[in-house]
Design a protein around this motif. Structure first.
Motif, PDB file in Angstrom:
ATOM      1  N   VAL A 163      25.739   6.889   2.186  1.00  0.00           N
ATOM      2  CA  VAL A 163      26.926   6.694   3.026  1.00  0.00           C
ATOM      3  C   VAL A 163      28.121   7.342   2.317  1.00  0.00           C
ATOM      4  O   VAL A 163      28.457   6.983   1.186  1.00  0.00           O
ATOM      5  N   ALA A 164      28.748   8.299   2.990  1.00  0.00           N
ATOM      6  CA  ALA A 164      29.909   9.008   2.443  1.00  0.00           C
ATOM      7  C   ALA A 164      31.115   8.072   2.390  1.00  0.00           C
ATOM      8  O   ALA A 164      31.172   7.077   3.127  1.00  0.00           O
ATOM      9  N   PRO A 165      32.094   8.407   1.540  1.00  0.00           N
ATOM     10  CA  PRO A 165      33.311   7.577   1.541  1.00  0.00           C
ATOM     11  C   PRO A 165      34.096   7.800   2.827  1.00  0.00           C
ATOM     12  O   PRO A 165      34.514   8.917   3.118  1.00  0.00           O
ATOM     13  N   VAL A 166      34.243   6.766   3.606  1.00  0.00           N
ATOM     14  CA  VAL A 166      35.085   6.836   4.807  1.00  0.00           C
ATOM     15  C   VAL A 166      36.064   5.670   4.769  1.00  0.00           C
ATOM     16  O   VAL A 166      35.692   4.537   4.445  1.00  0.00           O
ATOM     17  N   ALA A 167      37.293   5.975   5.103  1.00  0.00           N
ATOM     18  CA  ALA A 167      38.368   4.988   5.010  1.00  0.00           C
ATOM     19  C   ALA A 167      38.175   3.900   6.062  1.00  0.00           C
ATOM     20  O   ALA A 167      37.593   4.144   7.127  1.00  0.00           O
ATOM     21  N   TYR A 168      38.646   2.713   5.732  1.00  0.00           N
ATOM     22  CA  TYR A 168      38.833   1.635   6.708  1.00  0.00           C
ATOM     23  C   TYR A 168      37.611   1.330   7.581  1.00  0.00           C
ATOM     24  O   TYR A 168      37.666   1.482   8.809  1.00  0.00           O
TER      25      TYR A 168
ATOM     26  N   ASN B  21      33.325  19.723   3.482  1.00  0.00           N
ATOM     27  CA  ASN B  21      34.639  20.160   3.976  1.00  0.00           C
ATOM     28  C   ASN B  21      35.342  18.984   4.651  1.00  0.00           C
ATOM     29  O   ASN B  21      36.112  19.163   5.586  1.00  0.00           O
ATOM     30  N   HIS B  22      35.019  17.794   4.147  1.00  0.00           N
ATOM     31  CA  HIS B  22      35.663  16.563   4.617  1.00  0.00           C
ATOM     32  C   HIS B  22      35.342  16.334   6.108  1.00  0.00           C
ATOM     33  O   HIS B  22      36.164  15.829   6.875  1.00  0.00           O
ATOM     34  N   GLY B  23      34.144  16.764   6.494  1.00  0.00           N
ATOM     35  CA  GLY B  23      33.754  16.577   7.903  1.00  0.00           C
ATOM     36  C   GLY B  23      34.661  17.325   8.867  1.00  0.00           C
ATOM     37  O   GLY B  23      34.905  16.861   9.986  1.00  0.00           O
ATOM     38  N   GLY B  24      35.164  18.493   8.441  1.00  0.00           N
ATOM     39  CA  GLY B  24      36.024  19.287   9.328  1.00  0.00           C
ATOM     40  C   GLY B  24      37.385  18.659   9.560  1.00  0.00           C
ATOM     41  O   GLY B  24      38.042  18.947  10.567  1.00  0.00           O
ATOM     42  N   ARG B  25      37.831  17.841   8.623  1.00  0.00           N
ATOM     43  CA  ARG B  25      39.120  17.152   8.804  1.00  0.00           C
ATOM     44  C   ARG B  25      40.230  17.767   7.970  1.00  0.00           C
ATOM     45  O   ARG B  25      41.370  17.347   8.054  1.00  0.00           O
ATOM     46  N   GLN B  26      39.897  18.766   7.124  1.00  0.00           N
ATOM     47  CA  GLN B  26      40.918  19.365   6.267  1.00  0.00           C
ATOM     48  C   GLN B  26      41.272  20.779   6.752  1.00  0.00           C
ATOM     49  O   GLN B  26      42.001  20.907   7.709  1.00  0.00           O
TER      50      GLN B  26
ATOM     51  N   PHE C  84      25.535  16.854  -0.618  1.00  0.00           N
ATOM     52  CA  PHE C  84      25.957  17.585   0.583  1.00  0.00           C
ATOM     53  C   PHE C  84      26.418  16.617   1.644  1.00  0.00           C
ATOM     54  O   PHE C  84      25.844  15.539   1.810  1.00  0.00           O
ATOM     55  N   ASP C  85      27.471  16.992   2.385  1.00  0.00           N
ATOM     56  CA  ASP C  85      27.749  16.280   3.640  1.00  0.00           C
ATOM     57  C   ASP C  85      28.369  17.226   4.663  1.00  0.00           C
ATOM     58  O   ASP C  85      28.749  18.348   4.353  1.00  0.00           O
ATOM     59  N   GLY C  86      28.405  16.733   5.902  1.00  0.00           N
ATOM     60  CA  GLY C  86      28.992  17.512   6.991  1.00  0.00           C
ATOM     61  C   GLY C  86      27.995  17.775   8.095  1.00  0.00           C
ATOM     62  O   GLY C  86      27.171  18.680   7.989  1.00  0.00           O
TER      63      GLY C  86
ATOM     64  N   VAL D  26      22.042  13.745   0.630  1.00  0.00           N
ATOM     65  CA  VAL D  26      22.982  14.097   1.699  1.00  0.00           C
ATOM     66  C   VAL D  26      23.725  12.832   2.109  1.00  0.00           C
ATOM     67  O   VAL D  26      23.182  11.726   2.031  1.00  0.00           O
ATOM     68  N   MET D  27      24.956  13.015   2.531  1.00  0.00           N
ATOM     69  CA  MET D  27      25.736  11.844   2.921  1.00  0.00           C
ATOM     70  C   MET D  27      26.113  11.936   4.403  1.00  0.00           C
ATOM     71  O   MET D  27      26.296  13.022   4.947  1.00  0.00           O
ATOM     72  N   ILE D  28      26.233  10.767   5.012  1.00  0.00           N
ATOM     73  CA  ILE D  28      26.687  10.707   6.407  1.00  0.00           C
ATOM     74  C   ILE D  28      28.030   9.970   6.444  1.00  0.00           C
ATOM     75  O   ILE D  28      28.204   8.952   5.784  1.00  0.00           O
ATOM     76  N   GLY D  29      28.952  10.510   7.227  1.00  0.00           N
ATOM     77  CA  GLY D  29      30.256   9.879   7.385  1.00  0.00           C
ATOM     78  C   GLY D  29      30.365   9.167   8.721  1.00  0.00           C
ATOM     79  O   GLY D  29      30.124   7.960   8.831  1.00  0.00           O
ATOM     80  N   ARG D  30      30.676   9.926   9.770  1.00  0.00           N
ATOM     81  CA  ARG D  30      30.909   9.320  11.086  1.00  0.00           C
ATOM     82  C   ARG D  30      29.760   8.450  11.587  1.00  0.00           C
ATOM     83  O   ARG D  30      30.016   7.353  12.126  1.00  0.00           O
TER      84      ARG D  30
END
Ligand SMILES: Cc1cc2nc3c(=O)[nH]c(=O)nc-3n(C[C@H](O)[C@H](O)[C@H](O)COP(=O)(O)O)c2cc1C
Length: 374
Positions: free
Chosen positions: A75-80, A255-260, A286-288, A307-311
């Motif tokens: 699990v990738a670091p995701v805020a809140y 690439n921060h999940g396309g957020r940067q 790896f993530d994204g 590999v990490m998952i964010g969303r």
């Protein structure tokens, strides 16, 4: 609906979350070109399986920085996480630990890093930002060590926040029941208010984080901690080589999940060069855009150790709390295992670039290219 794939959780999350929260989670920066490219580039790659390999049931276990894991999907670091579900990070870490997965807790977690650590049933890393005030970062480092985090993940792609138009349009601010769990709420009241056309998160980031982030900060972090250090957001081979020479333990191609920076290349397209540059001196994660087992398989075959998952983690949390996060991680691991069996590769160590078809054709059937929800 019982989800049968990770993106089903997005549909369920949208039914439960306020539109501005879904936008915060799903959105990217600029025209969201990188956001879509992350998933599209993974889907464009074609596999070339081996047959008659006698594989049987594949083994998805691995080690990352020496820590044994039942699955390479983290699990990738995701805020809140509390934006998605009131149980927040404590539910996520319990679910991930029970699934044998690593979780990275964000500096901007909705519950404190100590609460998350107390709930954990598996390994935890802590994601760090370099604040303008170094003492804020130093205190987070000390707390993470005391709470038992196994590594620090310094995010290096955020000297400023990407322009996230959905959040600007929504004048996004934290709802009253969500707070930055690692900080005294009084110091972050600005996160609750955004003037029209602005994002409270963007303003807070600009005010709080160090815009002149540099290698000197990495060296400083190395001096003040004996925990392993991971750099998140490394995309250029030269930066990976520098990280290795600075004694960094791992880099995350992200690439921060396309957020940067929008129009940054898809992470899967940049992974092979970074993996080669790291050259075994530091581990590569790896993530994204990872949305199913074949996505994970491709990244692992091209040099990622995990590999990490964010969303998807937040979608599942919103849809069904910790139980759904556990189901999601189990599902992705089973999909990976099936893909390994179908490719004739019994262990993760058997995955390599020969699994990718040469001259992978560009997929012309755009209807099959998965796009993140608009
Ligand atoms: C809602 C949200 C919040 C995020 N917060 C952080 C964060 O606090 N720190 C960080 O390093 N990355 C953060 N990220 C980026 C993720 O760690 C990760 O790089 C990205 O989500 C991976 O792409 P994916 O969502 O396509 O799986 C965030 C991503 C999202 C979607």
């Amino acid at each position: 609906m019982r989800p049968t794939r990770s993106v089903d959780y997005r549909t369920l999350a949208h039914l439960r979350l306020p539109p501005a929260v879904s936008d915060f989670i799903d959105g990217g920066s600029g025209d969201e070109i990188t956001l879509h490219e992350n998933t599209a580039a993974l889907r464009r790659l074609r596999l070339r399986p081996n047959v008659l390999s006698g594989t049987g049931v594949p083994d998805t276990s691995t080690t990352v920085l020496g820590t044994p894991l039942a699955t390479p999907i983290a699990v990738a670091p995701v805020a809140y996480h509390t934006l998605a579900h009131p149980d927040g990070e404590t539910a996520t870490v319990r679910a991930a630990g029970d699934a044998g997965a690593l979780t990275v807790i964000s500096t901007f977690s909705g519950q404190s890093m100590e609460e998350a650590a107390r709930a954990a049933t598996g390994p935890l890393w802590f994601q760090l930002y370099r604040f303008r005030d170094r003492d804020v970062t130093r205190t987070l480092v000390r707390r993470a060590r005391r709470a038992g985090y196994a590594a620090l993940v310094l995010t290096v792609d955020t000297p400023v926040l990407g322009r996230r138009h959905r959040d600007l349009r929504n004048s996004f601010a934290l709802p009253p029941d969500v707070r930055p769990g690692n900080f005294d709420a009084d110091h972050h009241t600005g996160l609750r208010h955004a003037s029209p056309g602005h994002s409270a998160i963007a303003r807070h980031t600009t005010e709080a984080l160090e815009p002149a982030l540099g290698w000197a900060d990495v060296a400083w972090l190395r001096r003040i901690t004996d925990l392993p250090i991971v750099l998140k957001g490394v995309l250029a081979p030269a930066d990976a080589r520098r990280a290795a020479s600075e004694g960094i333990d791992a880099v995350i191609v992200s690439n921060h999940g396309g957020r940067q920076l929008d129009t940054t290349a898809a992470t899967i397209d940049l992974l092979p060069d970074v993996a080669e540059a790291a050259g075994g001196h530091c581990e590569v994660l790896f993530d994204g855009g990872v949305r199913d087992g074949t996505d994970a398989l491709k990244a692992l075959a091209l040099g990622a150790r995990a590999v990490m998952i964010g969303r998807p983690a937040l979608w599942a949390l919103a849809a069904g709390g910790g139980e759904a996060v556990h189901h999601l991680l189990t599902l992705l691991t089973e999909e990976l295992s099936d893909a390994m069996a179908l490719c004739g590769r019994p262990t993760l160590a058997d995955l390599d670039a020969t699994l990718l078809a040469p001259a992978t054709p560009v997929c012309r059937h755009t209807t099959t290219a998965r796009r993140e929800a608009p």
